[in-house]
Design an enzyme around this catalytic site. Structure first.
Site, short mmCIF file in Angstrom:
data_model
loop_
_atom_site.label_atom_id
_atom_site.label_comp_id
_atom_site.label_asym_id
_atom_site.label_seq_id
_atom_site.Cartn_x
_atom_site.Cartn_y
_atom_site.Cartn_z
N THR A 181 0.85 -1.19 0.00
CA THR A 181 0.00 0.00 0.00
C THR A 181 0.88 1.24 0.00
O THR A 181 1.99 1.21 0.54
CB THR A 181 -0.84 -0.05 1.30
OG1 THR A 181 -1.72 -1.16 1.21
CG2 THR A 181 -1.62 1.22 1.54
N THR A 231 -0.86 1.42 7.05
CA THR A 231 -0.74 0.22 6.22
C THR A 231 -0.73 -0.99 7.13
O THR A 231 -0.19 -0.93 8.24
CB THR A 231 0.52 0.25 5.34
OG1 THR A 231 0.73 -1.05 4.77
CG2 THR A 231 1.77 0.63 6.12
N1 ASP Z 1 -4.29 -1.72 4.66
C1 ASP Z 1 -4.47 -2.35 3.38
C2 ASP Z 1 -5.81 -3.02 3.35
O1 ASP Z 1 -6.11 -3.79 4.24
C3 ASP Z 1 -3.41 -3.35 3.03
C4 ASP Z 1 -1.98 -2.93 3.27
O2 ASP Z 1 -1.71 -1.92 3.88
O3 ASP Z 1 -1.08 -3.66 2.82
O4 ASP Z 1 -6.53 -2.84 2.40
#
Ligand code: ASP
Length: 316
Positions: A181, A231
């Site tokens: 992300t 994230t």
């Molecule tokens: N937070 C993001 C989600 O759950 C994924 C990530 O940060 O890698 O959509």
């Protein structure tokens, strides 16, 4: 203490996802170059006296467009092989916000989120409605193959490593060369704060699943005191109302780093390891994670640029 600054110096921090970082990625020149380019793009706006909201959109758009991260080309696939993006931007001055969720067929999600903020009375558009809006606003639709075309240097999904207990076994079909992300937070010369985040979500997600990134107060938050982009495992970040609570603790007098530590611990207690970048109006800047690493970088009040991936490394 920095409250007495005659004119706030610009600050910018970015991330490209937290998670288990493969050893070879620690020296990844491509990822570092992409982080550098995003910092330069965002900081260029701030250095010229531009607004924090413009800087975070510019930095996130740069990371989306580079094709290395889980935020555009290179985004992870859902369980049915489809790709959809979530994104949000928040301008702390008016607490204005715009977001898109489960958006398929369009790269550049952060610009579409920004258009939601500026051109509609709404905060969040999802699915087909968001796609129709993007089309009506002149954003170009791309075929599904755009997102999943193999790229050189492929295949680390930081998203797989957020669950307590380690890597996910839910790999979908191989996608592009996804890192994580992407997100940015900034303070501008007028003291304005902003945050922006874009993600393809977690690999193997159910179609229609929306994570924390487009949800104001969860993965993205900015007010007049603090801006946060998160994230990690979205389900835990949503349930902990990550960004808002971090900002609330900071507003109550906690140092920004302490508030971030507490927010990460709370998300961990709900089963998700995570990371975040945050800045405060006081001039604090924090890049923190409880995963093995986080693609990240910042420019401090002296204009010094730093990039890091693993826990201890730092380069400029
Ligand atoms: N937070 C993001 C989600 O759950 C994924 C990530 O940060 O890698 O959509």
């Amino acid at each position: 203490m920095r409250i007495s600054e005659p004119r706030p110096e610009p600050l910018l921090a970015i991330h490209g996802g937290a998670g288990a970082i493969a050893r070879e990625r620690l020296d990844d020149g491509g990822a570092r170059a992409a982080l550098r380019a995003a910092l330069d793009a965002g900081y260029g706006v701030l250095a010229e006296g531009g607004a924090a909201v413009d800087a975070v959109v510019r930095a996130v758009a740069s990371l989306e467009a580079c094709g290395l991260f889980n935020a555009g080309k290179g985004a992870v696939r859902a369980s049915d092989g489809s790709v959809s993006l979530d994104a949000a931007v928040m301008d702390g001055r008016q607490r204005a916000a715009g977001a898109v969720a489960a958006l398929a067929g369009f790269p550049g999600a952060i610009e579409i989120a920004r258009r939601v903020m500026e051109a509609t009375p709404h905060v969040l558009l999802a699915g087909p409605g968001a796609e129709a809006f993007a089309e009506a606003q002149g954003f170009g639709r791309v075929p599904p193959a755009f997102f999943v075309a193999p790229l050189p240097g492929a295949a680390l999904a930081t998203s797989d490593a957020h669950r307590e207990g380690g890597g996910g076994a839910e790999d979908g079909p191989a996608s592009g060369s996804e890192l994580g992300t992407v997100g940015a937070v900034a303070r501008d010369r007028n003291g304005g704060l902003a945050a922006a985040t874009t993600t393809g979500g977690i690999r193997g997600k159910l179609p229609g699943r929306v994570g924390d990134s487009p949800l104001v107060g969860a993965g993205t938050w900015a007010d007049e005191r603090c801006a946060v982009s998160a994230t990690g495992l979205g389900e835990a970040l949503i349930r902990s109302v990550f960004g808002f609570r971090l900002a609330s603790w900071q507003a109550q007098g906690m140092a920004l780093a302490e508030a971030a530590t507490r927010a990460l611990a709370d998300a961990a207690s709900l089963g998700g390891r995570s990371g975040c970048v945050a800045v405060s109006a006081l001039g604090e800047i924090t890049l923190m994670f409880d995963t093995a690493g986080m693609f990240r970088g910042f420019v401090d009040a002296g204009g010094r640029r730093r990039i890091a991936i693993g826990p201890d490394d730092e380069s400029d």
